[in-house]
Design an enzyme around this catalytic site. Structure first.
Site, mmCIF file in Angstrom:
data_model
loop_
_atom_site.group_PDB
_atom_site.id
_atom_site.type_symbol
_atom_site.label_atom_id
_atom_site.label_comp_id
_atom_site.label_asym_id
_atom_site.label_seq_id
_atom_site.Cartn_x
_atom_site.Cartn_y
_atom_site.Cartn_z
ATOM 1 N N GLN A 118 30.567 12.222 1.751
ATOM 2 C CA GLN A 118 29.456 11.578 2.248
ATOM 3 C C GLN A 118 29.465 11.610 3.733
ATOM 4 O OE1 GLN A 118 26.772 10.333 -0.025
ATOM 5 N NE2 GLN A 118 25.582 10.834 1.713
ATOM 6 N N CYS A 178 22.661 7.316 1.346
ATOM 7 C CA CYS A 178 23.509 8.141 0.552
ATOM 8 C C CYS A 178 22.941 8.298 -0.842
ATOM 9 C CB CYS A 178 25.125 7.398 0.393
ATOM 10 S SG CYS A 178 24.942 5.971 -0.660
ATOM 11 N N ARG A 235 25.166 17.377 1.378
ATOM 12 C CA ARG A 235 26.337 16.957 0.570
ATOM 13 C C ARG A 235 27.136 18.135 0.125
ATOM 14 N NH1 ARG A 235 27.325 12.546 -2.252
ATOM 15 N NH2 ARG A 235 29.402 13.217 -2.108
ATOM 16 N N ARG A 281 36.724 11.001 -8.421
ATOM 17 C CA ARG A 281 35.792 9.850 -8.187
ATOM 18 C C ARG A 281 36.427 8.828 -8.962
ATOM 19 N NH1 ARG A 281 29.323 8.849 -7.612
ATOM 20 N NH2 ARG A 281 29.920 9.785 -5.530
ATOM 21 N N ASP A 318 23.030 0.874 2.092
ATOM 22 C CA ASP A 318 23.332 1.329 0.784
ATOM 23 C C ASP A 318 23.062 0.200 -0.345
ATOM 24 O OD1 ASP A 318 25.134 2.457 -1.129
ATOM 25 O OD2 ASP A 318 27.137 1.781 -0.601
ATOM 26 N N HIS A 324 34.322 7.079 1.138
ATOM 27 C CA HIS A 324 33.347 8.022 0.778
ATOM 28 C C HIS A 324 33.384 9.147 1.592
ATOM 29 C CE1 HIS A 324 30.681 10.175 -1.986
ATOM 30 N NE2 HIS A 324 29.502 9.155 -2.130
HETATM 31 N N1 NVA Z 1 28.438 1.797 -2.560
HETATM 32 C C1 NVA Z 1 28.054 2.696 -3.340
HETATM 33 C C2 NVA Z 1 27.756 4.346 -3.024
HETATM 34 C C3 NVA Z 1 27.107 4.884 -3.992
HETATM 35 C C4 NVA Z 1 27.302 6.763 -3.389
HETATM 36 C C5 NVA Z 1 28.775 2.807 -4.799
HETATM 37 O O1 NVA Z 1 30.009 2.843 -4.587
HETATM 38 O O2 NVA Z 1 28.184 2.635 -5.597
HETATM 39 N N1 CP Z 2 25.664 9.532 -2.490
HETATM 40 C C1 CP Z 2 26.329 9.863 -3.756
HETATM 41 O O1 CP Z 2 27.688 9.868 -3.784
HETATM 42 O O2 CP Z 2 25.801 10.245 -4.761
HETATM 43 P P1 CP Z 2 26.235 10.320 -6.564
HETATM 44 O O3 CP Z 2 26.756 8.970 -6.723
HETATM 45 O O4 CP Z 2 24.780 10.920 -7.162
HETATM 46 O O5 CP Z 2 27.266 11.412 -6.253
#
Ligand code: NVA
Ligand code: CP
Length: 330
Positions: free
Chosen positions: A137, A271, A316, A107, A230, A134
Site C-alpha cells: 500500500q 487506502c 496498487r 495477507r 484509515d 501494509h
Molecule cells: N487498517 C485496515 C487497512 C485495510 C486496507 C485494516 O487492517 O483493516
Molecule cells: N487497501 C487495501 O488493502 O484494500 P483491500 O483490503 O481491498 O485489499
C-alpha cells in the site's frame, strides 16, 4: 545498481531508500507500458500463490491482474478454503507452496506469520497486509504522491486516526525512509509504539525527514501536503471496540475544515475501503446504533478528493507488479 531478485517484501524497514525509489520508478514505467498496451509478460510459465486469511478487493485484484500481465498463473487461497493454520502449520504450508510456486503473497494477522512463511518458503514472499504493516500500500501511496508533486522528500504527510496499526506504522516507516515529514494526529493513546518510533527516528535522521505526534488537529493540518486516514476499526478487531473508537476518534475525522487548514495544493489519500457514507452494511449498522453517517472522513472530502484516492487504488496494481517483477527477476 539495485538488484532485488530473490528478496522477500515483508516490511519497508527491510528496504533502503534507493531500493524503494527503484520500485517506484519501475512501477511508473510499468504503468506507462500498460497505458500504451505494451506487453510485459516476461515471467511467462511461472506461478504465484495468493493467501488471504483476511478479505480483500484491491490487494487480491492487484496481485491477480499484475501476475497475469506478467504472464504468470495465480492460485487464490481464500480465508476458509485451505488448511493453513487450522490443520497445517505455516512452516509446512511454506514448504509445500514453495515447491510449487515461484512466489507467495500473504495477507493475514501477525507479522510473525508472514515472517515464518518467508523463512521456510525458499521463494519470495510478499506481505499483502498484516496487523503491523501494509508495505505494498505504501508503494501505491508514494507513487500517487510522486505523480502529484513530482517529488517526495520534504513533503508533509499527516495521518489522522488510529496510528497504532498497519497503515500509520507503514506511513511512519516509508516517510522516514524517504525524507518526508510524518505527523500522526490522534489522542495520545493512539500514537505508534515506542520501539518502532525509535527505529524510524534513526531512518529520519538519515533521510532528512521527521516524525511528529500531536493531539492538535490545527497544528497537524497546517502546511500539510498530504492528509490521510484509515478505518477506525481494522480487520480482525472485535466489534466491542467500535464505541470507544467512535468516541475517541471523531475529533480526528478528516473534514473540509481540516483540508482547508492544509496547503491549497494538498491531496487526501485513503487506502480504502472507507466509511464515508451509508453505502455499506457496516456503515448502516453503525448509523442505526450511533446515529452517524460517516466515520474517518466525510463524504464531502471523499468525493472532493476522489481523483487522488482512486488513482491511489489503481496504483496498487502497478506497484505490486513492480514488486513481483523485481523480486522474481523479470
Ligand atoms: N487498517 C485496515 C487497512 C485495510 C486496507 C485494516 O487492517 O483493516
Ligand atoms: N487497501 C487495501 O488493502 O484494500 P483491500 O483490503 O481491498 O485489499
Amino acid at each position: 545498481m539495485v538488484d532485488l531478485r530473490g528478496r522477500h517484501f515483508l516490511t519497508l524497514k527491510d528496504y533502503t531508500k534507493e531500493e524503494i525509489l527503484y520500485l517506484l520508478d519501475l512501477a511508473a514505467e510499468l504503468k506507462e507500458k500498460k497505458k500504451n498496451h505494451i506487453p510485459v509478460d516476461t515471467l511467462k510459465g511461472r506461478n504465484v500463490a495468493l493467501i488471504f486469511e483476511k478479505t480483500s478487493t484491491r490487494t487480491r485484484c492487484s496481485f491477480e491482474v499484475a501476475a497475469h500481465d506478467l504472464g504468470m498463473g495465480t492460485t487464490y487461497l481464500d480465508p476458509s478454503g485451505s488448511q493453513i493454520g487450522k490443520k497445517e502449520s505455516i512452516k509446512d504450508t511454506a514448504r509445500v507452496l514453495g515447491s510449487m510456486y515461484e512466489g507467495i503473497e500473504y495477507r493475514g494477522y501477525g507479522q510473525e506469520i508472514v515472517e515464518e512463511l518467508a523463512a521456510y518458503a525458499g521463494v519470495p514472499v510478499w506481505n499483502g497486509l498484516t496487523n503491523e504493516y501494509h508495505p505494498t500500500q505504501m508503494l501505491a501511496d508514494m507513487l500517487t504522491v510522486k505523480e502529484e508533486f513530482g517529488k517526495l522528500a520534504g513533503l508533509k504527510l499527516v495521518y489522522m486516526g488510529d496510528a497504532r496499526y498497519n497503515m500509520a506504522n507503514s506511513y511512519m516507516v516509508v516517510c522516514s525512509k524517504l525524507g518526508l515529514h510524518f505527523t500522526a494526529c490522534a489522542p495520545a493513546k493512539y500514537f505508534p509504539n515506542a520501539e518502532l518510533t525509535a527505529q524510524c527516528q534513526v531512518y529520519a535522521a538519515e533521510s532528512g525527514g521527521s516524525i511528529t505526534f500531536t493531539e492538535d488537529v490545527a497544528e497537524a493540518a497546517k502546511d500539510a501536503d498530504i492528509i490521510c486516514t484509515d478505518v477506525w476499526v481494522s480487520m480482525g478487531e472485535p466489534d466491542e471496540v467500535w464505541e470507544e473508537r467512535i468516541h475517541d476518534l471523531t475529533p480526528y475525522k478528516v473534514t473540509m475544515d481540516v483540508m482547508k487548514q492544509a496547503k491549497e495544493s494538498a491531496i487526501f489519500l485513503h487506502c480504502l475501503p472507507s466509511f464515508h457514507d451509508l453505502g455499506t452494511v457496516i456503515g448502516r449498522q453503525i448509523h442505526e446504533k450511533y446515529g452517524i453517517s460517516d466515520m474517518e472522513v466525510t463524504d464531502e472530502v471523499f468525493e472532493a478528493y476522489a481523483e487522488s484516492v482512486f488513482r491511489e487504488a489503481e496504483n496498487r496494481m502497478h506497484t505490486i507488479k513492480a514488486v513481483m517483477a523485481a523480486t522474481l527477476g523479470a
